[in-house]
Design a protein around this motif. Sequence first.
Motif, mmCIF file in Angstrom:
data_model
loop_
_atom_site.group_PDB
_atom_site.id
_atom_site.type_symbol
_atom_site.label_atom_id
_atom_site.label_comp_id
_atom_site.label_asym_id
_atom_site.label_seq_id
_atom_site.Cartn_x
_atom_site.Cartn_y
_atom_site.Cartn_z
ATOM 1 N N SER A 39 0.844 -1.187 0.000
ATOM 2 C CA SER A 39 0.000 0.000 0.000
ATOM 3 C C SER A 39 0.884 1.244 0.000
ATOM 4 O O SER A 39 1.832 1.349 0.789
ATOM 5 N N TYR A 40 0.584 2.189 -0.893
ATOM 6 C CA TYR A 40 1.341 3.425 -1.034
ATOM 7 C C TYR A 40 0.375 4.577 -0.711
ATOM 8 O O TYR A 40 -0.551 4.839 -1.493
ATOM 9 N N VAL A 41 0.575 5.233 0.415
ATOM 10 C CA VAL A 41 -0.331 6.310 0.834
ATOM 11 C C VAL A 41 0.408 7.642 0.746
ATOM 12 O O VAL A 41 1.442 7.844 1.393
ATOM 13 N N LEU A 42 -0.103 8.549 -0.093
ATOM 14 C CA LEU A 42 0.491 9.878 -0.240
ATOM 15 C C LEU A 42 -0.326 10.958 0.467
ATOM 16 O O LEU A 42 0.169 12.042 0.733
ATOM 17 N N GLN A 43 -1.597 10.674 0.738
ATOM 18 C CA GLN A 43 -2.493 11.570 1.485
ATOM 19 C C GLN A 43 -3.431 10.715 2.336
ATOM 20 O O GLN A 43 -3.869 9.668 1.857
ATOM 21 N N PRO A 44 -3.718 11.078 3.590
ATOM 22 C CA PRO A 44 -3.381 12.321 4.291
ATOM 23 C C PRO A 44 -2.012 12.282 4.984
ATOM 24 O O PRO A 44 -1.622 13.242 5.622
ATOM 25 N N TYR A 45 -1.305 11.161 4.872
ATOM 26 C CA TYR A 45 0.055 11.070 5.425
ATOM 27 C C TYR A 45 0.899 10.319 4.402
ATOM 28 O O TYR A 45 0.400 9.834 3.383
ATOM 29 N N GLN A 46 2.209 10.233 4.657
ATOM 30 C CA GLN A 46 3.141 9.592 3.723
ATOM 31 C C GLN A 46 3.577 8.243 4.282
ATOM 32 O O GLN A 46 4.216 8.180 5.335
ATOM 33 N N MET A 47 3.227 7.157 3.587
ATOM 34 C CA MET A 47 3.611 5.833 4.079
ATOM 35 C C MET A 47 3.526 4.796 2.966
ATOM 36 O O MET A 47 2.538 4.740 2.232
ATOM 37 N N VAL A 48 4.570 3.991 2.819
ATOM 38 C CA VAL A 48 4.510 2.800 1.969
ATOM 39 C C VAL A 48 4.691 1.607 2.895
ATOM 40 O O VAL A 48 5.663 1.549 3.660
ATOM 41 N N LYS A 49 3.737 0.669 2.848
ATOM 42 C CA LYS A 49 3.792 -0.492 3.741
ATOM 43 C C LYS A 49 3.578 -1.768 2.952
ATOM 44 O O LYS A 49 2.639 -1.879 2.170
ATOM 45 N N ASP A 50 4.473 -2.742 3.162
ATOM 46 C CA ASP A 50 4.307 -4.061 2.571
ATOM 47 C C ASP A 50 3.433 -4.888 3.497
ATOM 48 O O ASP A 50 3.738 -5.043 4.685
ATOM 49 N N LEU A 51 2.333 -5.393 2.969
ATOM 50 C CA LEU A 51 1.346 -6.068 3.812
ATOM 51 C C LEU A 51 1.743 -7.501 4.143
ATOM 52 O O LEU A 51 1.119 -8.129 4.994
ATOM 53 N N ARG A 52 2.800 -8.025 3.530
ATOM 54 C CA ARG A 52 3.246 -9.393 3.823
ATOM 55 C C ARG A 52 4.321 -9.415 4.895
ATOM 56 O O ARG A 52 4.370 -10.322 5.721
ATOM 57 N N THR A 53 5.210 -8.414 4.870
ATOM 58 C CA THR A 53 6.336 -8.406 5.803
ATOM 59 C C THR A 53 6.216 -7.319 6.864
ATOM 60 O O THR A 53 7.023 -7.289 7.802
ATOM 61 N N ASP A 54 5.236 -6.406 6.704
ATOM 62 C CA ASP A 54 5.040 -5.272 7.614
ATOM 63 C C ASP A 54 6.165 -4.250 7.556
ATOM 64 O O ASP A 54 6.243 -3.357 8.404
ATOM 65 N N VAL A 55 7.058 -4.365 6.574
ATOM 66 C CA VAL A 55 8.094 -3.342 6.389
ATOM 67 C C VAL A 55 7.425 -2.077 5.866
ATOM 68 O O VAL A 55 6.578 -2.140 4.975
ATOM 69 N N GLU A 56 7.786 -0.935 6.446
ATOM 70 C CA GLU A 56 7.169 0.314 6.007
ATOM 71 C C GLU A 56 8.182 1.450 6.054
ATOM 72 O O GLU A 56 9.219 1.370 6.719
ATOM 73 N N THR A 57 7.883 2.516 5.312
ATOM 74 C CA THR A 57 8.732 3.695 5.303
ATOM 75 C C THR A 57 7.873 4.914 4.980
ATOM 76 O O THR A 57 6.859 4.802 4.287
ATOM 77 N N SER A 58 8.294 6.076 5.473
ATOM 78 C CA SER A 58 7.601 7.325 5.143
ATOM 79 C C SER A 58 8.237 8.010 3.940
ATOM 80 O O SER A 58 7.744 9.035 3.469
ATOM 81 N N ASP A 59 9.328 7.427 3.406
ATOM 82 C CA ASP A 59 10.017 8.015 2.253
ATOM 83 C C ASP A 59 9.323 7.581 0.961
ATOM 84 O O ASP A 59 9.864 6.812 0.163
#
Length: 372
Positions: free
Chosen positions: A323-343
Amino acid sequence: MRAEIEAAAGEIRASLALLRRHLDWDNALRRLDELNALSEDPQIWDKPEKAQKVMRERTHLSDAIGAYRAMERQLDDALTLAELGEMEGDEGSIDEAQSQLMTLKAEVAKRELESLLSGEADQNDCYLEVHAGAGGTEAQDWALMLMRMYTRWAEQHGYKVEWLEESPGEEAGLKSATIEVKGHNAFGWLKSESGVHRLVRISPYDSNARRHTSFSSVWVYPVVDDNIQVEILDKDLKVDTFRASGAGGQHINKTDSAIRITHLPTGVVVSCQVDRSQHRNRAMAMDMLRARLYELELRKREEVAQAIEASKTDIGWGHQIRSYVLQPYQMVKDLRTDVETSDTAGVLDGDIDRFLSASLAAKIHGGQDEQA
């Protein structure tokens, strides 16, 4: 000796031990001796295909063994430097040893991950397809953003990218596109990217500036060589020709010779429009079809639940991998490994190593049950 140095050395030793087990060290040394003997036999070149296979295996095994031995030496050298620094009270030498160990730790961790790329086709080049989900221009723009992300990743890692098919969106973006990523371990690194990718953002195509959710699917499958036999019957094929509709120039040629092949028993569809020659486009499309059917068989053998046929899969909520969320906050999260980043900007510019590495790391900690 500094606690940081002891800790780093301990982690490196643990990773080297894992690498040694992955290599199956004693058998690897015996096999390398066999391959060296085979390569010195002049008669091996009477069968060029067999010779090339032997040489590829020899090079791969020799590189892996050589790299392991080099890392062992680097660990010993760094620890010796640290000990001398301690004895002589030389803080500079101790700092240098610590720096060497940090660099080595990263290298060993990378090698540990790459040791899992030993499936049947992990070392191969790969095809990567992106298909826009429902949602018109918004989804098609997302498909283009994804394809840019993968081409940027490939370029940053020294892989060569060739565009094979491109179907542009009505106003912007892509309905679909296929590229070939060429380079060692391309399929091994990218194979875990197959699945549905979800984008949440304020749509630049919405005059009311509302938040939109879009989906695109990604499918990755290996380029297979002539040694892998995949039976394809003419009666199972539906072949269509059409005019190439992509951008032209930058990626592909506009021609009347684009080819689409449908494999009727499985529903797999491939297209190629890279060349002005209909004959060459058909040959390349057949290579892509063989690769898709081979990957389908690999997935069956590995008992992976996810279906490979994009045409039979809803591109929506139920099949998401990231999942790549650009609004209302910045977050990319892999739903299989739970790895995420705000970059999010970095990720969309090709910085996806953290997600690829996490998928491989999950295999290490899972006892390699998913390994081909």
